[in-house]
Motif scaffolding. Structure first.
Motif, PDB file in Angstrom:
ATOM      1  N   ILE A   1       5.892  44.630 -29.494  1.00  0.00           N
ATOM      2  CA  ILE A   1       6.067  44.559 -28.050  1.00  0.00           C
ATOM      3  C   ILE A   1       6.539  43.160 -27.665  1.00  0.00           C
ATOM      4  CG2 ILE A   1       4.948  44.890 -25.806  1.00  0.00           C
ATOM      5  CD1 ILE A   1       2.849  46.587 -27.297  1.00  0.00           C
ATOM      6  N   GLN A   2       7.765  43.065 -27.285  1.00  0.00           N
ATOM      7  CA  GLN A   2       8.328  41.777 -26.879  1.00  0.00           C
ATOM      8  C   GLN A   2       7.893  41.450 -25.455  1.00  0.00           C
ATOM      9  OE1 GLN A   2      12.546  41.417 -27.476  1.00  0.00           O
ATOM     10  NE2 GLN A   2      12.712  39.579 -26.230  1.00  0.00           N
ATOM     11  N   MET A   3       7.472  40.219 -25.239  1.00  0.00           N
ATOM     12  CA  MET A   3       7.076  39.750 -23.910  1.00  0.00           C
ATOM     13  C   MET A   3       8.210  38.905 -23.311  1.00  0.00           C
ATOM     14  SD  MET A   3       3.241  38.373 -24.678  1.00  0.00           S
ATOM     15  CE  MET A   3       1.855  39.446 -25.013  1.00  0.00           C
ATOM     16  N   THR A   4       8.499  39.134 -22.057  1.00  0.00           N
ATOM     17  CA  THR A   4       9.457  38.274 -21.375  1.00  0.00           C
ATOM     18  C   THR A   4       8.680  37.064 -20.861  1.00  0.00           C
ATOM     19  OG1 THR A   4       9.188  39.551 -19.333  1.00  0.00           O
ATOM     20  CG2 THR A   4      10.995  40.178 -20.787  1.00  0.00           C
ATOM     21  N   ILE A   5       8.427  36.164 -21.787  1.00  0.00           N
ATOM     22  CA  ILE A   5       7.557  35.015 -21.539  1.00  0.00           C
ATOM     23  C   ILE A   5       7.996  34.196 -20.329  1.00  0.00           C
ATOM     24  CG2 ILE A   5       6.775  32.812 -22.494  1.00  0.00           C
ATOM     25  CD1 ILE A   5       5.433  35.093 -23.877  1.00  0.00           C
ATOM     26  N   GLU A   6       9.284  33.911 -20.249  1.00  0.00           N
ATOM     27  CA  GLU A   6       9.777  33.036 -19.184  1.00  0.00           C
ATOM     28  C   GLU A   6       9.567  33.652 -17.804  1.00  0.00           C
ATOM     29  OE1 GLU A   6      11.144  31.976 -23.005  1.00  0.00           O
ATOM     30  OE2 GLU A   6      11.500  33.860 -21.934  1.00  0.00           O
ATOM     31  N   SER A   7       9.756  34.965 -17.666  1.00  0.00           N
ATOM     32  CA  SER A   7       9.519  35.628 -16.369  1.00  0.00           C
ATOM     33  C   SER A   7       8.041  35.601 -16.016  1.00  0.00           C
ATOM     34  CB  SER A   7      10.030  37.069 -16.418  1.00  0.00           C
ATOM     35  OG  SER A   7      11.430  37.107 -16.630  1.00  0.00           O
ATOM     36  N   TRP A   8       7.203  35.865 -17.000  1.00  0.00           N
ATOM     37  CA  TRP A   8       5.760  35.856 -16.764  1.00  0.00           C
ATOM     38  C   TRP A   8       5.276  34.480 -16.321  1.00  0.00           C
ATOM     39  CZ3 TRP A   8       1.948  39.353 -16.360  1.00  0.00           C
ATOM     40  CH2 TRP A   8       0.612  38.898 -16.455  1.00  0.00           C
ATOM     41  N   ASP A   9       5.812  33.458 -16.930  1.00  0.00           N
ATOM     42  CA  ASP A   9       5.364  32.103 -16.620  1.00  0.00           C
ATOM     43  C   ASP A   9       5.730  31.684 -15.196  1.00  0.00           C
ATOM     44  OD1 ASP A   9       4.295  31.898 -19.125  1.00  0.00           O
ATOM     45  OD2 ASP A   9       5.931  30.705 -19.972  1.00  0.00           O
ATOM     46  N   ARG A  10       6.654  32.387 -14.570  1.00  0.00           N
ATOM     47  CA  ARG A  10       7.024  32.081 -13.184  1.00  0.00           C
ATOM     48  C   ARG A  10       6.226  32.887 -12.176  1.00  0.00           C
ATOM     49  NH1 ARG A  10      12.275  31.867 -15.610  1.00  0.00           N
ATOM     50  NH2 ARG A  10      12.686  34.030 -15.016  1.00  0.00           N
ATOM     51  N   ALA A  11       5.416  33.844 -12.647  1.00  0.00           N
ATOM     52  CA  ALA A  11       4.597  34.651 -11.739  1.00  0.00           C
ATOM     53  C   ALA A  11       3.362  33.873 -11.315  1.00  0.00           C
ATOM     54  CB  ALA A  11       4.197  35.958 -12.426  1.00  0.00           C
ATOM     55  N   SER A  12       2.933  34.067 -10.071  1.00  0.00           N
ATOM     56  CA  SER A  12       1.744  33.374  -9.561  1.00  0.00           C
ATOM     57  C   SER A  12       0.493  33.884 -10.254  1.00  0.00           C
ATOM     58  CB  SER A  12       1.606  33.595  -8.058  1.00  0.00           C
ATOM     59  OG  SER A  12       1.300  34.959  -7.781  1.00  0.00           O
ATOM     60  N   LEU A  13      -0.574  33.084 -10.207  1.00  0.00           N
ATOM     61  CA  LEU A  13      -1.836  33.506 -10.797  1.00  0.00           C
ATOM     62  C   LEU A  13      -2.321  34.798 -10.164  1.00  0.00           C
ATOM     63  CD1 LEU A  13      -4.295  33.085 -12.618  1.00  0.00           C
ATOM     64  CD2 LEU A  13      -5.266  31.634 -10.822  1.00  0.00           C
ATOM     65  N   ASP A  14      -2.242  34.894  -8.836  1.00  0.00           N
ATOM     66  CA  ASP A  14      -2.681  36.114  -8.151  1.00  0.00           C
ATOM     67  C   ASP A  14      -1.931  37.338  -8.677  1.00  0.00           C
ATOM     68  OD1 ASP A  14      -4.536  34.796  -6.643  1.00  0.00           O
ATOM     69  OD2 ASP A  14      -3.329  34.753  -4.802  1.00  0.00           O
ATOM     70  N   GLU A  15      -0.623  37.187  -8.860  1.00  0.00           N
ATOM     71  CA  GLU A  15       0.183  38.296  -9.347  1.00  0.00           C
ATOM     72  C   GLU A  15      -0.197  38.650 -10.787  1.00  0.00           C
ATOM     73  OE1 GLU A  15       3.385  41.201  -9.336  1.00  0.00           O
ATOM     74  OE2 GLU A  15       1.960  40.330  -7.926  1.00  0.00           O
ATOM     75  N   GLN A  16      -0.375  37.649 -11.637  1.00  0.00           N
ATOM     76  CA  GLN A  16      -0.762  37.910 -13.018  1.00  0.00           C
ATOM     77  C   GLN A  16      -2.088  38.655 -13.078  1.00  0.00           C
ATOM     78  OE1 GLN A  16      -0.748  34.274 -15.293  1.00  0.00           O
ATOM     79  NE2 GLN A  16       1.461  33.958 -15.093  1.00  0.00           N
TER      80      GLN A  16
END
Length: 444
Positions: free
Chosen positions: A296-311
């Motif tokens: 399962i590949q993670m789109t790390i860069e997109s995730w890192d731009r998401a807010s804590l609340d969103e995560q």
């Protein structure tokens, strides 16, 4: 499928083995050319006493070793080690039942030594220096490192290859195919790479040291020459699940605790109900399990731009403590009915499409599995984006358990940040007894 929310008697080791069993045959050496040298190259890609206890045995292994023999294969309920080298093999064209049995016998002899930290065959110094050593030598002096080797059989060994004539049954196993051993269906958002999927055989090598795990797969691949070739493999680090309550819950590359409610080695009743194949399976398969692997590949860069609340909304847990958003500590049961006032309506504290909710047994008819996944990083591309993610591994009594949970994850909020790029399913036979070999009951 990221953080799927899931809350063996051992005998004395066999003695020394005949080194001739572990040396590629003349036919095997010539078979290297037929199999293709590239296929044989490595693809891209608790303590010992506790391990023995959790496997259900009384044997006191040497320091750092996990017993190989037992009612179940090691590497399932064994306390999850930190490193992985997973490998899939395909049988060489023209090989048949005798070659498969011989390979499994030779692998068994090698595995009995490898898990004790011993060199295979005559080791790194053959009697004739003009011959290549039986053991590649890179793990010499490193010890056993809690190495476990778990062997699986692919469905194609039973059904033959696609496009082959109807009588095709080169290994004489068609009549032994378990009813539950159906191929995994296509799932929503699958982007599977055939070069990182499937295989006639699989070997899961887990250890404390990556070099020990790689050494094991490397030597098993050499032993297979002329009979099977390594089709793909994957290195993993940083386990993403605990298989014993004595282990802390690890984190995945998204930074969240993973597999809080995994089935644990201490859950004897749950193991019998959800993990080990029972009376519903053919006799050769009883005491075994089914292994599902998903890259399962993670789109790390997109995730890192998401807010804590969103995560936290996507996962359904707090990032630091790992507790459910409905309140409480990490191991508290999520309250999926809990709501927080939001104007004239009440919104659920745990989103209806949160990963925790969709993957939970309460929303999947009580389906549970035992997870042993690992993080992976395969480098980066020209844009500086990491080729990273989760190499998901689960064990379950019936593959349908995985299918049910994976289908439940179709609306998962997490799908925006992950891509399923590899897949495989293998039957994991019961454990090996001293003097026996892997999957011996299948051929009797």
């Amino acid at each position: 499928m990221m953080a799927v929310e899931q809350s063996a008697e051992n005998e004395k080791e066999a003695g020394e083995v005949d080194s001739e069993l572990l040396r590629p045959s003349r036919r095997g050496l010539f078979g290297l050319l037929g199999a293709g040298a590239a296929g044989l190259a490595l693809g891209g890609g608790g303590g010992a006493a506790l391990a023995s206890h959790l496997a259900g045995g009384s044997e006191a292994p040497d320091s750092g070793s996990v017993p190989f023999h037992g009612a179940h294969q090691a590497g399932i309920v064994t306390p999850a080690q930190d490193r992985l080298h997973f490998a899939a093999f395909d049988m060489v064209s023209g090989s048949g039942r005798e070659e498969l049995i011989a390979l499994l016998r030779d692998w068994t002899s090698a595995a009995e030594r490898l898990v004790r930290g011993q060199e295979v065959g005559t080791g790194i110094e053959p009697s004739n220096a003009l011959l290549p050593p039986d053991d590649t030598g890179e793990a010499t002096g490193l010890g056993a490192g809690h190495l476990t080797l778990t062997f699986g059989l692919g469905r194609r060994l039973f059904t033959g290859r696609e496009g082959a004539s109807d009588p095709d049954d080169p290994f004489g196993l068609r009549s032994r195919l378990p009813r539950a051993f159906e191929p995994l269906p296509s799932f929503a958002f699958d982007l599977l790479d055939a070069t990182q999927s499937g295989g006639d055989l699989c070997v899961q090598a887990c250890a404390d040291d990556p070099q020990i795990a790689v050494h094991a797969i490397r030597n098993l691949a050499r032993i297979a020459v002329g009979r099977a070739h390594l089709s793909w493999s994957q290195l993993g680090f940083g386990r993403t699940a605990s298989t014993s309550r004595r282990q802390d819950t690890p984190r995945n590359l998204f930074g969240f605790k993973d597999g809080t409610a995994n089935v644990m080695a201490e859950d004897t009743a749950s193991l019998e109900q959800h993990i080990w194949a029972g009376a519903e399976a053919p006799e050769w398969m009883r005491g075994g399990s089914y292994l599902v692997a998903r890259k399962i590949q993670m789109t790390i860069e997109s995730w890192d731009r998401a807010s804590l609340d969103e995560q936290e909304r996507i996962i359904g847990r707090t990032k630091r403590e790992g507790g459910p958003l409905s309140g409480g500590a990490e191991f508290d049961q999520p309250d999926f009915e809990a709501a927080v006032p939001a104007g004239d309506t009440e919104e659920p504290m745990i989103d209806v499409a949160a990963h925790v909710r969709l993957a939970h047994p309460d929303h999947n008819g009580g389906a549970r599995m035992l997870r042993r996944g690992y993080n992976y990083v395969d480098g980066s591309n020209g844009l500086g984006q990491l080729g990273a993610g989760l190499f998901f591994i689960s064990f379950q009594r019936d593959p349908e358990t995985f299918v049910r949970v994976q289908r439940s994850l179709k609306p998962d909020l997490l799908n925006e940040y992950i891509r399923h790029i590899g897949s495989g399913l293998w039957a994991i036979p019961a454990g090996v007894q001293p003097g026996g070999f892997i999957a011996q009951a299948l051929f009797e």
